[in-house]
Design a protein around this motif. Sequence first.
Motif, PDB file in Angstrom:
ATOM      1  N   PHE A  41       0.871  -1.167   0.000  1.00 28.06           N
ATOM      2  CA  PHE A  41       0.000   0.000   0.000  1.00 28.06           C
ATOM      3  C   PHE A  41       0.911   1.221   0.000  1.00 28.06           C
ATOM      4  CE2 PHE A  41       0.743  -1.373   4.357  1.00 28.06           C
ATOM      5  CZ  PHE A  41       1.113  -0.210   5.011  1.00 28.06           C
ATOM      6  N   PRO A  42       0.423   2.386  -0.340  1.00 22.42           N
ATOM      7  CA  PRO A  42       1.287   3.573  -0.349  1.00 22.42           C
ATOM      8  C   PRO A  42       1.959   3.759   1.006  1.00 22.42           C
ATOM      9  CG  PRO A  42      -0.829   4.070  -1.350  1.00 22.42           C
ATOM     10  CD  PRO A  42      -0.959   2.695  -0.766  1.00 22.42           C
ATOM     11  N   GLY A  43       3.255   3.877   1.026  1.00 25.23           N
ATOM     12  CA  GLY A  43       3.987   4.042   2.274  1.00 25.23           C
ATOM     13  C   GLY A  43       4.193   2.767   3.055  1.00 25.23           C
ATOM     14  N   SER A  44       3.994   1.592   2.411  1.00 23.75           N
ATOM     15  CA  SER A  44       4.096   0.317   3.136  1.00 23.75           C
ATOM     16  C   SER A  44       5.511   0.051   3.648  1.00 23.75           C
ATOM     17  CB  SER A  44       3.631  -0.838   2.245  1.00 23.75           C
ATOM     18  OG  SER A  44       4.393  -0.877   1.047  1.00 23.75           O
ATOM     19  N   ASN A  45       6.502   0.625   2.992  1.00 20.26           N
ATOM     20  CA  ASN A  45       7.889   0.406   3.417  1.00 20.26           C
ATOM     21  C   ASN A  45       8.395   1.496   4.366  1.00 20.26           C
ATOM     22  OD1 ASN A  45       8.221  -1.944   1.827  1.00 20.26           O
ATOM     23  ND2 ASN A  45       8.575  -0.683   0.005  1.00 20.26           N
ATOM     24  N   ALA A  46       7.548   2.471   4.675  1.00 20.68           N
ATOM     25  CA  ALA A  46       7.968   3.578   5.531  1.00 20.68           C
ATOM     26  C   ALA A  46       8.086   3.135   6.984  1.00 20.68           C
ATOM     27  CB  ALA A  46       6.988   4.737   5.417  1.00 20.68           C
ATOM     28  N   THR A  47       8.899   3.851   7.735  1.00 21.23           N
ATOM     29  CA  THR A  47       9.061   3.581   9.167  1.00 21.23           C
ATOM     30  C   THR A  47       8.460   4.685  10.037  1.00 21.23           C
ATOM     31  OG1 THR A  47      11.244   4.626   9.088  1.00 21.23           O
ATOM     32  CG2 THR A  47      11.149   2.225   8.831  1.00 21.23           C
ATOM     33  N   PHE A  48       8.087   5.808   9.409  1.00 21.19           N
ATOM     34  CA  PHE A  48       7.466   6.918  10.126  1.00 21.19           C
ATOM     35  C   PHE A  48       6.388   7.506   9.221  1.00 21.19           C
ATOM     36  CE2 PHE A  48       7.096  11.362  11.507  1.00 21.19           C
ATOM     37  CZ  PHE A  48       6.917  11.201  12.870  1.00 21.19           C
ATOM     38  N   ARG A  49       5.115   7.435   9.684  1.00 20.77           N
ATOM     39  CA  ARG A  49       3.988   7.813   8.828  1.00 20.77           C
ATOM     40  C   ARG A  49       3.131   8.898   9.474  1.00 20.77           C
ATOM     41  NH1 ARG A  49       3.938   2.102   8.965  1.00 20.77           N
ATOM     42  NH2 ARG A  49       4.694   1.124   7.041  1.00 20.77           N
ATOM     43  N   VAL A  50       2.804   9.897   8.676  1.00 19.92           N
ATOM     44  CA  VAL A  50       1.984  11.029   9.128  1.00 19.92           C
ATOM     45  C   VAL A  50       0.759  11.123   8.238  1.00 19.92           C
ATOM     46  CG1 VAL A  50       1.915  13.539   9.481  1.00 19.92           C
ATOM     47  CG2 VAL A  50       4.048  12.278   9.892  1.00 19.92           C
ATOM     48  N   LEU A  51      -0.389  11.404   8.834  1.00 22.71           N
ATOM     49  CA  LEU A  51      -1.615  11.659   8.073  1.00 22.71           C
ATOM     50  C   LEU A  51      -2.133  13.044   8.416  1.00 22.71           C
ATOM     51  CD1 LEU A  51      -4.226  10.975   6.414  1.00 22.71           C
ATOM     52  CD2 LEU A  51      -5.150  10.002   8.540  1.00 22.71           C
ATOM     53  N   GLU A  52      -2.364  13.867   7.388  1.00 21.03           N
ATOM     54  CA  GLU A  52      -3.079  15.120   7.614  1.00 21.03           C
ATOM     55  C   GLU A  52      -4.511  14.956   7.135  1.00 21.03           C
ATOM     56  OE1 GLU A  52      -3.427  19.869   6.763  1.00 21.03           O
ATOM     57  OE2 GLU A  52      -2.262  18.654   5.372  1.00 21.03           O
ATOM     58  N   VAL A  53      -5.452  15.172   8.035  1.00 24.27           N
ATOM     59  CA  VAL A  53      -6.870  15.090   7.712  1.00 24.27           C
ATOM     60  C   VAL A  53      -7.355  16.484   7.323  1.00 24.27           C
ATOM     61  CG1 VAL A  53      -9.163  14.520   8.585  1.00 24.27           C
ATOM     62  CG2 VAL A  53      -7.169  13.203   9.343  1.00 24.27           C
TER      63      VAL A  53
END
Length: 411
Positions: free
Chosen positions: A197-209
């Motif tokens: 999924f998008p960002g599946s390999n990331a270790t730090f994830r941010v979501l802006e709503v």
Amino acid sequence: MLVLIRMNVIWRNSISCLRIGQVPHRYQSDYHPVAPLGSRILTDPTKVFEHNMWDHMQWSKEEEEEARKKVEENSAVRVLLEEQVKYESEASKYWDTFYKIHKNKFFKNRNWLLREFPEILPVDQKTTEKAGELSWDHVKTNAASCFSRTHGPNVPEEKNHYKKNSGSSNGQSKARSNFSNSDSEEHRKGPLKTDLFPGSNATFRVLEVGCGAGNSVFPILNILQNVPGSFLYCCDFASEAVELVKSHSSYRAAQCSAFVHDVCDDGLRYPFPDGILDVILLVFVLSSIHPDRMQSVVNRLSKLLKPGGTLLFRDYGRYDKTQLRFKKGCCLSENFYVRGDGTRAYFFTKGEVHNMFCKAGLDQKQNLVDRRLQVNRKKQVKMHRVWVQGKFQKPLHLTQNSSKLFFFTPF
């Protein structure tokens, strides 16, 4: 030699922190700093028109009473029920129209984000040092960052704050036990690591709503480009806004995924699994949602956070100048209004904010009312700005028998 250099750096940072003295940083719940990061404090009322904005303003009883009367007056006449239904059912249409008209020129870039929310970056000293070198308008020194991360969580609570409701990281209980059980089970299973999924390999994830035209997205991307393994998700239910983000020259699909999403639709899946986000940014978004739907929105967002993840909140506070300027006939319900373009705004108290996020199973780390005085020097006009800012963390260990949950009476 390297050891000596490191010791020298630590010594200089320590001295910088000491020079700040006992000025508490905004990281700590409810504590207003005297003058962090160059905040402008009005000490001489005769000089009020020398600057455009003054920070940490205290209201007099007379000013608060005047504001209360204005709200009482402008909320005396309510919008007809059938009109309210239309504003609710066609909410995305009104915001789409807004962005078609204004594009990305209405709001300024939020270059203050890192100052107020250093949690946008992973807790890594090297990353923090690099961030201090970037061209953020308000980030002038690393010393305050050092102070906030070193001393922030241990600053004593504000004296006038309800001690039982201090938002300490002791857990919150019965009201969140259901979240605790379901979330812990889901986290034990873990995200679908075999699925891409998008960002599946990331270790730090941010979501802006509620990303709008990207006024937070691009300042954040500017920082995260120096953070290996980081990924930014951003969503809005106005498709026009998402297209503005995707078509921006600074948009990088390799590190950012913008998508259309209605956070009020509980059944709508996100393009990533639950329990994987380190940070959720909810800035001037919740106020546009009907009050009856806010709790379910926060509940759903809570499930997206990983244990230890943080939700960062900032929005309109009660008696902000925006609320006082509404005319009669614009009030939908108590403290909830519709603008002339069909978009809506609610005005929070910190008690309401506390209750909402703690009911969703999050621990309060910060919850303060930010009062400022904005002035028009040409017209010699003074306007009070009021915002509520909070930081709420998902507990690291989710158990049913956590400590007692107390609720604020809204004020």
